[in-house]
Scaffold this motif. Structure first.
Motif, PDB file in Angstrom:
ATOM      1  N   PHE A  26      26.502   5.830  -4.690  1.00 22.92           N
ATOM      2  CA  PHE A  26      26.654   4.829  -3.629  1.00 22.92           C
ATOM      3  C   PHE A  26      25.286   4.360  -3.118  1.00 22.92           C
ATOM      4  CE2 PHE A  26      28.208   4.488   1.105  1.00 22.92           C
ATOM      5  CZ  PHE A  26      28.385   3.119   0.985  1.00 22.92           C
ATOM      6  N   PRO A  67      28.123  -0.300  -4.655  1.00 27.20           N
ATOM      7  CA  PRO A  67      26.958  -0.855  -3.963  1.00 27.20           C
ATOM      8  C   PRO A  67      27.264  -1.116  -2.493  1.00 27.20           C
ATOM      9  CG  PRO A  67      28.104  -2.615  -5.111  1.00 27.20           C
ATOM     10  CD  PRO A  67      28.914  -1.354  -5.338  1.00 27.20           C
ATOM     11  N   HIS A 108      31.852  -8.976   1.414  1.00 28.88           N
ATOM     12  CA  HIS A 108      32.148  -9.451   2.766  1.00 28.88           C
ATOM     13  C   HIS A 108      33.055 -10.661   2.588  1.00 28.88           C
ATOM     14  CE1 HIS A 108      28.338  -7.295   3.813  1.00 28.88           C
ATOM     15  NE2 HIS A 108      29.030  -7.025   4.897  1.00 28.88           N
ATOM     16  N   ASN A 135      35.311  -3.479  -2.981  1.00 30.44           N
ATOM     17  CA  ASN A 135      35.288  -2.875  -1.648  1.00 30.44           C
ATOM     18  C   ASN A 135      35.350  -4.040  -0.653  1.00 30.44           C
ATOM     19  OD1 ASN A 135      34.855  -1.374   0.670  1.00 30.44           O
ATOM     20  ND2 ASN A 135      32.670  -1.058   0.302  1.00 30.44           N
ATOM     21  N   VAL A 137      35.059  -5.717   2.701  1.00 30.66           N
ATOM     22  CA  VAL A 137      34.473  -5.490   4.031  1.00 30.66           C
ATOM     23  C   VAL A 137      34.540  -6.771   4.850  1.00 30.66           C
ATOM     24  CG1 VAL A 137      32.990  -3.544   3.352  1.00 30.66           C
ATOM     25  CG2 VAL A 137      32.081  -5.844   3.262  1.00 30.66           C
ATOM     26  N   TYR A 159      40.169  -8.845  10.330  1.00 30.37           N
ATOM     27  CA  TYR A 159      41.114  -8.235   9.386  1.00 30.37           C
ATOM     28  C   TYR A 159      42.265  -9.191   9.070  1.00 30.37           C
ATOM     29  CZ  TYR A 159      38.635  -3.872   9.081  1.00 30.37           C
ATOM     30  OH  TYR A 159      37.676  -2.933   8.798  1.00 30.37           O
ATOM     31  N   GLY A 208      37.885   0.526   6.583  1.00 33.11           N
ATOM     32  CA  GLY A 208      38.221   0.276   7.991  1.00 33.11           C
ATOM     33  C   GLY A 208      38.765   1.539   8.641  1.00 33.11           C
ATOM     34  N   THR A 209      38.297   1.825   9.836  1.00 30.14           N
ATOM     35  CA  THR A 209      38.775   3.031  10.519  1.00 30.14           C
ATOM     36  C   THR A 209      39.390   2.710  11.885  1.00 30.14           C
ATOM     37  OG1 THR A 209      36.515   3.369  11.259  1.00 30.14           O
ATOM     38  CG2 THR A 209      37.236   4.669   9.383  1.00 30.14           C
ATOM     39  N   SER A 210      39.269   1.462  12.337  1.00 29.76           N
ATOM     40  CA  SER A 210      39.929   1.036  13.577  1.00 29.76           C
ATOM     41  C   SER A 210      41.426   0.897  13.289  1.00 29.76           C
ATOM     42  CB  SER A 210      39.371  -0.325  13.989  1.00 29.76           C
ATOM     43  OG  SER A 210      39.564  -1.251  12.932  1.00 29.76           O
ATOM     44  N   PHE A 225      38.293   4.494   2.509  1.00 30.77           N
ATOM     45  CA  PHE A 225      37.097   5.339   2.574  1.00 30.77           C
ATOM     46  C   PHE A 225      36.834   5.731   4.020  1.00 30.77           C
ATOM     47  CE2 PHE A 225      34.790   5.881  -1.475  1.00 30.77           C
ATOM     48  CZ  PHE A 225      35.767   5.342  -2.297  1.00 30.77           C
ATOM     49  N   SER A 227      34.797   7.367   7.146  1.00 29.25           N
ATOM     50  CA  SER A 227      33.407   7.669   7.502  1.00 29.25           C
ATOM     51  C   SER A 227      33.414   8.999   8.244  1.00 29.25           C
ATOM     52  CB  SER A 227      32.746   6.554   8.306  1.00 29.25           C
ATOM     53  OG  SER A 227      33.647   5.951   9.182  1.00 29.25           O
ATOM     54  N   SER A 296      31.392  -2.825  16.388  1.00 25.80           N
ATOM     55  CA  SER A 296      32.420  -2.060  15.697  1.00 25.80           C
ATOM     56  C   SER A 296      33.153  -1.196  16.697  1.00 25.80           C
ATOM     57  CB  SER A 296      31.787  -1.188  14.615  1.00 25.80           C
ATOM     58  OG  SER A 296      32.663  -0.141  14.288  1.00 25.80           O
ATOM     59  N   GLN A 297      34.453  -1.177  16.594  1.00 25.80           N
ATOM     60  CA  GLN A 297      35.211  -0.322  17.505  1.00 25.80           C
ATOM     61  C   GLN A 297      35.100   1.143  17.107  1.00 25.80           C
ATOM     62  OE1 GLN A 297      39.234  -1.736  17.534  1.00 25.80           O
ATOM     63  NE2 GLN A 297      38.710  -3.511  18.776  1.00 25.80           N
TER      64      GLN A 297
HETATM   65  C1  FMN Z   1      31.939   4.328   2.359  1.00 27.01           C
HETATM   66  C2  FMN Z   1      31.751   3.123   3.244  1.00 27.01           C
HETATM   67  C3  FMN Z   1      31.167   1.982   2.715  1.00 27.01           C
HETATM   68  C4  FMN Z   1      30.958   0.853   3.505  1.00 27.01           C
HETATM   69  N1  FMN Z   1      30.296  -0.206   2.981  1.00 27.01           N
HETATM   70  C5  FMN Z   1      29.966  -1.258   3.784  1.00 27.01           C
HETATM   71  C6  FMN Z   1      29.120  -2.274   3.301  1.00 27.01           C
HETATM   72  O1  FMN Z   1      28.607  -2.200   2.200  1.00 27.01           O
HETATM   73  N2  FMN Z   1      28.842  -3.322   4.115  1.00 27.01           N
HETATM   74  C7  FMN Z   1      29.349  -3.419   5.384  1.00 27.01           C
HETATM   75  O2  FMN Z   1      29.061  -4.383   6.063  1.00 27.01           O
HETATM   76  N3  FMN Z   1      30.155  -2.442   5.869  1.00 27.01           N
HETATM   77  C8  FMN Z   1      30.460  -1.361   5.112  1.00 27.01           C
HETATM   78  N4  FMN Z   1      31.234  -0.336   5.610  1.00 27.01           N
HETATM   79  C9  FMN Z   1      31.831  -0.492   6.958  1.00 27.01           C
HETATM   80  C10 FMN Z   1      33.358  -0.615   6.895  1.00 27.01           C
HETATM   81  O3  FMN Z   1      33.776  -1.667   6.046  1.00 27.01           O
HETATM   82  C11 FMN Z   1      33.973  -0.770   8.295  1.00 27.01           C
HETATM   83  O4  FMN Z   1      33.619  -2.003   8.883  1.00 27.01           O
HETATM   84  C12 FMN Z   1      33.558   0.364   9.224  1.00 27.01           C
HETATM   85  O5  FMN Z   1      33.942   1.603   8.640  1.00 27.01           O
HETATM   86  C13 FMN Z   1      34.168   0.232  10.625  1.00 27.01           C
HETATM   87  O6  FMN Z   1      35.571   0.149  10.608  1.00 27.01           O
HETATM   88  P1  FMN Z   1      36.334  -1.041  11.338  1.00 27.01           P
HETATM   89  O7  FMN Z   1      35.939  -2.318  10.633  1.00 27.01           O
HETATM   90  O8  FMN Z   1      37.797  -0.739  11.155  1.00 27.01           O
HETATM   91  O9  FMN Z   1      35.895  -1.061  12.782  1.00 27.01           O
HETATM   92  C14 FMN Z   1      31.397   0.827   4.865  1.00 27.01           C
HETATM   93  C15 FMN Z   1      31.963   1.994   5.387  1.00 27.01           C
HETATM   94  C16 FMN Z   1      32.129   3.132   4.614  1.00 27.01           C
HETATM   95  C17 FMN Z   1      32.712   4.372   5.217  1.00 27.01           C
END
Ligand code: FMN
Length: 370
Positions: A26, A67, A108, A135, A137, A159, A208-210, A225, A227, A296-297
């Motif tokens: 990663f 990436p 994105h 992935n 995002v 989202y 996403g974790t929110s 995924f 965090s 970010s929440q």
């Molecule tokens: C393994 C992993 C990879 C991620 N890669 C990116 C990334 O490359 N670019 C980015 O802007 N956010 C990245 N994120 C952020 C997530 O897409 C997400 O926005 C973040 O975990 C917060 O969650 P939420 O959007 O639900 O608040 C990554 C998060 C994790 C855990």
């Protein structure tokens, strides 16, 4: 393309294989990887090194090369992540140079039109013979999103936009002929795209974790995924599986990311972790945390607690110790329900080689890999 015969022989992405603990590499497309530090390393963000890293991971049987999607840096002495390769083109190049590993774009969604993304994905899926994934995002780094004009949407609306974006992409992948689309964000006419991907659907992941993020993942992706800031918190990320099962009648896996520092002795490994902190670019870390706190929440809670964890990997729990201790920690991750971990290192080339020689045999002994 979509005859029953073609469907029967469609390739299955490596991330869907039967390894108990899937492995990935990663962040090798970005300057400083995931470490906001000037600690000593031979890692440089060059194509030659990225190719070397991913080729090695491919030989080691890893499932995924992931990436980071990044469009600008975080300032500070290092301008952390300020130099990065664009991830669709990066995945296409890696696809042609590797044999078995899954290659990913970190997309994105608001930066690329879904008609373009669908075709780029189909193209890379053909180049890779069915090893491509995205992935998804939504973007949380406001200055980065503002580079694309307009303003960043409110958190949950991002989202909702992603959901519509993905709906269009998936319709292009699966629809014969043309369709019109009349949504909240997109009004499109005569949309079509061929060839279709080789996989039934390129593998999708999201972190996403929110509430909105988990719902998006539960509805749409193959792997969420987490965090993971602390081992004790892994369980809470499993909620996404329940949402997928109860609300969307789907099965979804959960993976994580982690910094690995494996050395012959625990003291040596801890010293490396310490040197990452000692050489931390605290200004860049502060900049990143300020953005995360506002935008970010999900990260808020950990902001105050763990500046250090940001320097050593975007706020994520690090795995530090001897090869045996690394395997014990990965075993705990697996026991907690994680199905894979994407790894990053201070010095990718050297440390992947060490991981191959010293950690992989123990992972096989532990039954986490075969
Ligand atoms: C393994 C992993 C990879 C991620 N890669 C990116 C990334 O490359 N670019 C980015 O802007 N956010 C990245 N994120 C952020 C997530 O897409 C997400 O926005 C973040 O975990 C917060 O969650 P939420 O959007 O639900 O608040 C990554 C998060 C994790 C855990």
């Amino acid at each position: 393309m979509n005859t029953p015969q073609a469907q029967a022989t469609r390739p299955v992405h490596p991330l869907l294989n039967d390894q108990k603990l899937k492995l990935g590499v990663f962040g090798m497309n970005c300057s400083n990887g995931l470490l906001i530090s000037e600690a000593q390393t031979t890692f440089e963000m060059t194509w030659q090194q990225a190719l070397q890293i991913v080729t090695k991971a491919d030989q080691m049987g890893f499932e995924i090369a992931l990436p980071l999607g990044r469009w600008r840096g975080f300032g500070g002495k290092t301008n952390f992540n300020g130099t990065s390769f664009e991830t669709y083109t990066f995945a296409a190049a890696l696809a042609a140079a590797t044999k078995n590993i899954g290659v990913f774009a970190t997309s994105h969604v608001s930066t690329v039109h879904p008609v373009v993304a669908a075709k780029q994905a189909a193209t890379i899926d053909h180049v890779s013979d069915g090893r491509f994934g995205i992935n998804l995002v939504m973007g949380w780094f406001r200055p980065e999103m503002e580079m694309f004009g307009g303003s960043m949407r409110e958190h949950d609306m991002r989202y909702a936009y992603g959901d519509e974006w993905l709906d269009i992409v998936q319709r292009i992948w699966s629809t014969e002929g043309a369709f019109n689309y009349d949504g909240q964000f997109f009004q499109l006419k005569g949309v079509q795209g061929d060839p279709k991907p080789l996989q039934e659907r390129p593998v999708l992941i999201n972190a996403g974790t929110s509430g909105a993020g988990m719902d998006f993942a539960a509805k749409n992706v193959d792997f969420s995924f987490a965090s993971v800031d602390k081992v004790e918190n892994i369980k809470k990320f499993m909620a996404v599986k329940d949402i997928a099962a109860t609300k969307y009648q789907r099965r979804i896996g959960v993976c994580a990311s982690a910094l690995v520092i494996a050395r012959d002795s625990e003291d040596e490994a801890c010293a490396v972790y310490q040197s990452i902190l000692e050489h931390g670019d605290w200004e860049a870390a502060k900049n990143m945390m300020a953005v995360l706190g506002i935008e970010s929440q999900s990260f808020n809670e950990r902001l105050a607690k763990s500046q250090e964890k940001f320097v050593a990997g975007y706020g994520t729990n690090a795995l530090v110790g001897t090869p045996g201790q690394i395997v014990e920690q990965l075993q705990v991750y697996s026991n907690e329900g994680l199905e894979g971990v994407v790894l990053y290192f201070l010095d990718y080339v050297k440390e992947l080689d060490y991981f191959d020689r010293k950690v992989m045999p123990l992972l096989r002994e532990a039954g986490l890999r075969h």
